[in-house]
Design a protein around this motif. Structure first.
Motif, PDB file in Angstrom:
ATOM      1  N   ALA A 214       0.830  -1.200   0.000  1.00  0.00           N
ATOM      2  CA  ALA A 214       0.000   0.000   0.000  1.00  0.00           C
ATOM      3  C   ALA A 214       0.866   1.252   0.000  1.00  0.00           C
ATOM      4  CB  ALA A 214      -0.927  -0.009   1.216  1.00  0.00           C
ATOM      5  N   SER A 215       1.973   1.229   0.748  1.00  0.00           N
ATOM      6  CA  SER A 215       2.801   2.432   0.776  1.00  0.00           C
ATOM      7  C   SER A 215       3.573   2.578  -0.533  1.00  0.00           C
ATOM      8  CB  SER A 215       3.738   2.431   1.986  1.00  0.00           C
ATOM      9  OG  SER A 215       4.817   1.561   1.804  1.00  0.00           O
ATOM     10  N   ILE A 216       3.927   1.468  -1.142  1.00  0.00           N
ATOM     11  CA  ILE A 216       4.594   1.532  -2.445  1.00  0.00           C
ATOM     12  C   ILE A 216       3.631   2.142  -3.470  1.00  0.00           C
ATOM     13  CG2 ILE A 216       5.554   0.160  -4.342  1.00  0.00           C
ATOM     14  CD1 ILE A 216       6.346  -1.940  -2.114  1.00  0.00           C
ATOM     15  N   ALA A 217       2.384   1.679  -3.448  1.00  0.00           N
ATOM     16  CA  ALA A 217       1.390   2.216  -4.393  1.00  0.00           C
ATOM     17  C   ALA A 217       1.150   3.694  -4.121  1.00  0.00           C
ATOM     18  CB  ALA A 217       0.083   1.426  -4.289  1.00  0.00           C
ATOM     19  N   ALA A 218       1.067   4.059  -2.834  1.00  0.00           N
ATOM     20  CA  ALA A 218       0.828   5.464  -2.486  1.00  0.00           C
ATOM     21  C   ALA A 218       1.959   6.345  -3.011  1.00  0.00           C
ATOM     22  CB  ALA A 218       0.682   5.617  -0.971  1.00  0.00           C
ATOM     23  N   ALA A 219       3.201   5.872  -2.839  1.00  0.00           N
ATOM     24  CA  ALA A 219       4.339   6.663  -3.310  1.00  0.00           C
ATOM     25  C   ALA A 219       4.353   6.719  -4.841  1.00  0.00           C
ATOM     26  CB  ALA A 219       5.643   6.070  -2.784  1.00  0.00           C
ATOM     27  N   ALA A 220       4.066   5.595  -5.477  1.00  0.00           N
ATOM     28  CA  ALA A 220       4.137   5.543  -6.944  1.00  0.00           C
ATOM     29  C   ALA A 220       3.073   6.429  -7.584  1.00  0.00           C
ATOM     30  CB  ALA A 220       3.978   4.100  -7.420  1.00  0.00           C
ATOM     31  N   LEU A 221       1.960   6.632  -6.881  1.00  0.00           N
ATOM     32  CA  LEU A 221       0.865   7.436  -7.439  1.00  0.00           C
ATOM     33  C   LEU A 221       0.816   8.842  -6.840  1.00  0.00           C
ATOM     34  CD1 LEU A 221      -1.914   4.696  -7.306  1.00  0.00           C
ATOM     35  CD2 LEU A 221      -0.974   5.690  -9.408  1.00  0.00           C
ATOM     36  N   ASP A 222       1.822   9.194  -6.031  1.00  0.00           N
ATOM     37  CA  ASP A 222       1.800  10.480  -5.336  1.00  0.00           C
ATOM     38  C   ASP A 222       0.501  10.710  -4.583  1.00  0.00           C
ATOM     39  OD1 ASP A 222       4.344  11.484  -5.997  1.00  0.00           O
ATOM     40  OD2 ASP A 222       3.632  11.870  -8.035  1.00  0.00           O
ATOM     41  N   ALA A 223       0.068   9.722  -3.847  1.00  0.00           N
ATOM     42  CA  ALA A 223      -1.174   9.839  -3.075  1.00  0.00           C
ATOM     43  C   ALA A 223      -1.029  10.943  -2.034  1.00  0.00           C
ATOM     44  CB  ALA A 223      -1.480   8.520  -2.383  1.00  0.00           C
ATOM     45  N   SER A 224      -2.157  11.499  -1.595  1.00  0.00           N
ATOM     46  CA  SER A 224      -2.042  12.525  -0.566  1.00  0.00           C
ATOM     47  C   SER A 224      -2.136  11.928   0.828  1.00  0.00           C
ATOM     48  CB  SER A 224      -3.092  13.618  -0.766  1.00  0.00           C
ATOM     49  OG  SER A 224      -4.364  13.062  -0.700  1.00  0.00           O
ATOM     50  N   GLU A 225      -2.679  10.707   0.947  1.00  0.00           N
ATOM     51  CA  GLU A 225      -2.726  10.042   2.249  1.00  0.00           C
ATOM     52  C   GLU A 225      -2.761   8.537   2.078  1.00  0.00           C
ATOM     53  OE1 GLU A 225      -5.708  11.190   5.222  1.00  0.00           O
ATOM     54  OE2 GLU A 225      -5.601  13.220   4.408  1.00  0.00           O
ATOM     55  N   LEU A 226      -2.305   7.848   3.125  1.00  0.00           N
ATOM     56  CA  LEU A 226      -2.436   6.389   3.187  1.00  0.00           C
ATOM     57  C   LEU A 226      -3.128   6.039   4.497  1.00  0.00           C
ATOM     58  CD1 LEU A 226      -1.765   3.399   2.510  1.00  0.00           C
ATOM     59  CD2 LEU A 226       0.524   3.802   3.427  1.00  0.00           C
ATOM     60  N   TRP A 227      -4.204   5.271   4.398  1.00  0.00           N
ATOM     61  CA  TRP A 227      -4.884   4.800   5.611  1.00  0.00           C
ATOM     62  C   TRP A 227      -4.693   3.300   5.708  1.00  0.00           C
ATOM     63  CZ3 TRP A 227     -10.458   7.355   5.784  1.00  0.00           C
ATOM     64  CH2 TRP A 227     -10.303   8.758   5.786  1.00  0.00           C
ATOM     65  N   ILE A 228      -4.207   2.851   6.860  1.00  0.00           N
ATOM     66  CA  ILE A 228      -4.014   1.419   7.058  1.00  0.00           C
ATOM     67  C   ILE A 228      -5.031   0.926   8.074  1.00  0.00           C
ATOM     68  CG2 ILE A 228      -2.391  -0.335   7.880  1.00  0.00           C
ATOM     69  CD1 ILE A 228      -0.250   1.073   6.446  1.00  0.00           C
ATOM     70  N   TRP A 229      -5.961   0.094   7.606  1.00  0.00           N
ATOM     71  CA  TRP A 229      -7.039  -0.400   8.465  1.00  0.00           C
ATOM     72  C   TRP A 229      -6.640  -1.725   9.082  1.00  0.00           C
ATOM     73  CZ3 TRP A 229     -11.172   2.551   9.650  1.00  0.00           C
ATOM     74  CH2 TRP A 229     -11.455   3.640   8.814  1.00  0.00           C
ATOM     75  N   THR A 230      -6.664  -1.770  10.437  1.00  0.00           N
ATOM     76  CA  THR A 230      -6.319  -3.016  11.118  1.00  0.00           C
ATOM     77  C   THR A 230      -7.410  -3.328  12.128  1.00  0.00           C
ATOM     78  OG1 THR A 230      -5.149  -1.878  12.887  1.00  0.00           O
ATOM     79  CG2 THR A 230      -3.863  -2.455  10.963  1.00  0.00           C
ATOM     80  N   PRO A 275       8.995   4.089   1.619  1.00  0.00           N
ATOM     81  CA  PRO A 275       8.644   4.732   0.334  1.00  0.00           C
ATOM     82  C   PRO A 275       7.978   6.098   0.492  1.00  0.00           C
ATOM     83  CG  PRO A 275       7.814   2.467   0.435  1.00  0.00           C
ATOM     84  CD  PRO A 275       8.297   2.816   1.807  1.00  0.00           C
ATOM     85  N   LEU A 276       7.468   6.390   1.698  1.00  0.00           N
ATOM     86  CA  LEU A 276       6.661   7.601   1.874  1.00  0.00           C
ATOM     87  C   LEU A 276       7.488   8.810   2.299  1.00  0.00           C
ATOM     88  CD1 LEU A 276       3.855   5.852   3.905  1.00  0.00           C
ATOM     89  CD2 LEU A 276       3.901   6.280   1.444  1.00  0.00           C
ATOM     90  N   VAL A 277       8.673   8.518   2.821  1.00  0.00           N
ATOM     91  CA  VAL A 277       9.485   9.560   3.455  1.00  0.00           C
ATOM     92  C   VAL A 277       9.771  10.705   2.483  1.00  0.00           C
ATOM     93  CG1 VAL A 277      11.761  10.036   4.440  1.00  0.00           C
ATOM     94  CG2 VAL A 277      10.510   7.975   5.109  1.00  0.00           C
ATOM     95  N   GLU A 278      10.207  10.337   1.291  1.00  0.00           N
ATOM     96  CA  GLU A 278      10.626  11.340   0.323  1.00  0.00           C
ATOM     97  C   GLU A 278       9.490  12.303  -0.015  1.00  0.00           C
ATOM     98  OE1 GLU A 278      12.059  10.893  -4.125  1.00  0.00           O
ATOM     99  OE2 GLU A 278      12.900   9.372  -2.782  1.00  0.00           O
ATOM    100  N   ARG A 279       8.306  11.764  -0.151  1.00  0.00           N
ATOM    101  CA  ARG A 279       7.167  12.595  -0.566  1.00  0.00           C
ATOM    102  C   ARG A 279       6.309  13.081   0.605  1.00  0.00           C
ATOM    103  NH1 ARG A 279       7.304  11.789  -6.123  1.00  0.00           N
ATOM    104  NH2 ARG A 279       8.815  10.145  -6.411  1.00  0.00           N
ATOM    105  N   HIS A 280       6.743  12.725   1.820  1.00  0.00           N
ATOM    106  CA  HIS A 280       6.038  13.201   3.017  1.00  0.00           C
ATOM    107  C   HIS A 280       4.559  12.836   3.024  1.00  0.00           C
ATOM    108  CE1 HIS A 280       9.124  16.446   4.361  1.00  0.00           C
ATOM    109  NE2 HIS A 280       9.697  15.372   3.865  1.00  0.00           N
ATOM    110  N   ILE A 281       4.246  11.643   2.593  1.00  0.00           N
ATOM    111  CA  ILE A 281       2.827  11.241   2.557  1.00  0.00           C
ATOM    112  C   ILE A 281       2.418  10.777   3.956  1.00  0.00           C
ATOM    113  CG2 ILE A 281       1.167   9.629   1.534  1.00  0.00           C
ATOM    114  CD1 ILE A 281       3.120   9.479  -0.903  1.00  0.00           C
ATOM    115  N   PRO A 282       1.426  11.421   4.561  1.00  0.00           N
ATOM    116  CA  PRO A 282       1.032  11.011   5.915  1.00  0.00           C
ATOM    117  C   PRO A 282       0.238   9.696   5.912  1.00  0.00           C
ATOM    118  CG  PRO A 282      -0.327  12.839   5.174  1.00  0.00           C
ATOM    119  CD  PRO A 282       0.669  12.574   4.085  1.00  0.00           C
TER     120      PRO A 282
END
Ligand code: ASP
Ligand code: MG
Length: 468
Positions: A214-230, A275-282
């Motif tokens: 999910a974080s790889i996809a978020a970074a690859a698509l420049d997502a604005s957020e990632l939510w991880i449901w557990t 993967p998210l660090v560079e783009r600062h995706i929360p």
């Protein structure tokens, strides 16, 4: 604008859970573009891996039994989940996927072998099954959706079972496969856990790897957020089974979350944040059993934090010590060779300490990796052992690892002392200490019997149970 959401095994564990996940997905999809990443239904990955082991061992009847369970769980879920008009097609899809799995398993049975590459292809079928069901259900609820195989999106190296993404190639693939769906307002439901090499061989990202997908996809698509449901409310100050007054944290930094994950907190796959660090995706870690709760926000930086934030522990670890029998050998060279062996064995070293005086050093690994550790060490230092330059490798399994984590610990004098005092007050022996160079984490190895009490003592001493 784009939101990537990942649903874990328990959030996909039954028809009822899939309905909830779909409802959450639909709500967000009405507001903005969404990509959903799913794990296999809970326990399915274990079942698939077990089936392949049974196959390799030639256990036909156990394999058949497992296949039956696999069919039953998914058929049942599908029947409960989907309206009658959609069932036939979905059941056929499930049948096809499990058929693929059973062909690979039968191959292992015939060969008495379990090639890593076949394992990766076979085990990802758990995710393909749940992606199929989720996409079908969303469609039946009027949300245009499409199941996507993560192998078509995530490009990786060829380390089967623990692959690393190749981000540039993944960006290109994501642009080709996911973008067009998003542009047509179709919700992609992508399998977590799997990828493929540049020449198309199937790989997986390691157990629990759907978070990473999910974080790889978020970074690859420049997502604005990632939510991880557990299935927990977020990242906590401690394991609530050990520390009853553990609290959910509002926010932690990427570094803190990664340290906690590497040191045994089960909320996130340790590699998720990289993967998210560079783009600062929360990232938000949220509970699909209580979606109204805010969860924990994971962000690049938090202003003004003081002291430690959380304490975590690992019980299934082993302390391995290597000690020269005399001063003939260079301790540094032995250490380099040993670490080289561990790297080749693809083993993660959890902590390491050394004594320059006695030239010995010890390191901590997972018990599950111990066999490989000793095998590779003995092989690469075989001459030194044979000639008696090194004492036999000694292994202590009665130990546990504790990590105290917090950005606010940087440069807090006296804190380490307070923590050690709190542990010794409980009469627990400290075996080794390692403070990371980042000053973000203090790692402490203690006798296994005292592990839980030490965690409680630290949680108390640091006032983690009380909101501050
Ligand atoms: N299903 C895979 C596993 O159990 C990946 C995941 O759940 O994240 O490891
Ligand atoms: Mg998980």
């Amino acid at each position: 604008m784009l939101l990537v959401m990942k649903f874990g095994g328990t959030s996909m564990g039954s028809a009822e859970r899939i309905r909830v996940a779909a409802r959450i997905s639909r709500e967000q999809h009405q507001r903005r573009p969404v990509v959903v990443v799913v794990s296999a239904m809970s326990k399915i990955t274990d079942l698939l891996l077990d089936s392949l082991r049974k196959a390799e061992a030639g256990d036909q009847s156990d394999l058949d039994q497992n296949l039956k369970t696999l069919y039953a769980r998914h058929f049942e879920c599908c029947r409960e989940l989907l309206p009658p008009a959609r069932q036939e097609a979905a059941l056929a899809g499930i049948h096809g996927l499990i058929g693929e799995f059973s062909r690979i398993a039968k191959g292992c049975l015939m060969l008495n072998d379990r090639p890593p590459r076949s394992i990766d292809e076979a085990v990802a079928i758990g995710e393909r099954l749940s992606a199929l069901m989720m996409a079908e259900y969303l469609e039946s609820e009027g949300v245009p959706a499409a199941a996507v195989n993560g192998a078509d999106v995530i490009a990786t190296d060829a380390v089967f079972g623990n692959a690393t993404p190749l981000m540039d190639a993944t960006r290109e693939r994501a642009a080709k496969i996911l973008r067009p769906l998003l542009d047509q307002n179709i919700l992609p439901v992508m399998t977590g856990f799997n990828g493929s090499t540049l020449d198309g061989r199937p790989t997986t990202l390691g157990r629990g790897g759907s978070d990473f997908s999910a974080s790889i996809a978020a970074a690859a698509l420049d997502a604005s957020e990632l939510w991880i449901w557990t299935d927990v409310d977020g990242i906590m100050t401690g394991d609530p089974r050990l520390v009853p007054d553990a609290r959910v944290l509002d926010a932690v930094t990427y570094n803190e979350a990664a340290e906690l994950a590497y040191n045994g907190a089960k909320v996130l796959h340790p590699r998720t944040l990289a993967p998210l660090v560079e783009r600062h995706i929360p990232v938000w870690s949220k509970n699909s059993f209580a979606p109204e709760k805010p969860g924990t926000r994971i962000v690049p930086k938090i202003e003004s934090t003081r002291g430690p934030h959380a304490v975590t522990s690992m019980a299934d670890v082993a302390l391995v010590s290597i000690e020269p029998a005399n001063s003939v050998l260079s301790g540094t060279k032995v250490m380099a060779r040993a670490l080289g062996a561990l790297a080749r064995a693809n083993v993660e070293v959890l902590a390491i300490t050394s004594s320059s005086y006695r030239q010995n050093f010890c390191f901590l690994v997972r018990q599950s990796e111990l066999e490989r550790v000793t095998e590779y060490l003995e092989e690469s230092l075989s001459l030194e052992f044979a000639h008696g330059y090194l004492k036999p490798v000694s292994v202590d399994c009665h130990v546990g690892l504790i990590a105290v984590v917090g950005e606010g610990m940087r440069g807090t004098p006296g804190l380490a002392g307070r923590i050690f005092t709190a542990i010794s007050r409980e009469k627990i022996n400290i075996i080794a200490i390692a403070q990371g160079s980042s000053e973000l984490t203090i790692a402490i190895v203690v006798h296994r019997d005292g592990l839980n009490r030490a965690v409680q003592a630290i949680h108390r001493e640091c006032g983690l149970g009380v909101a501050n």
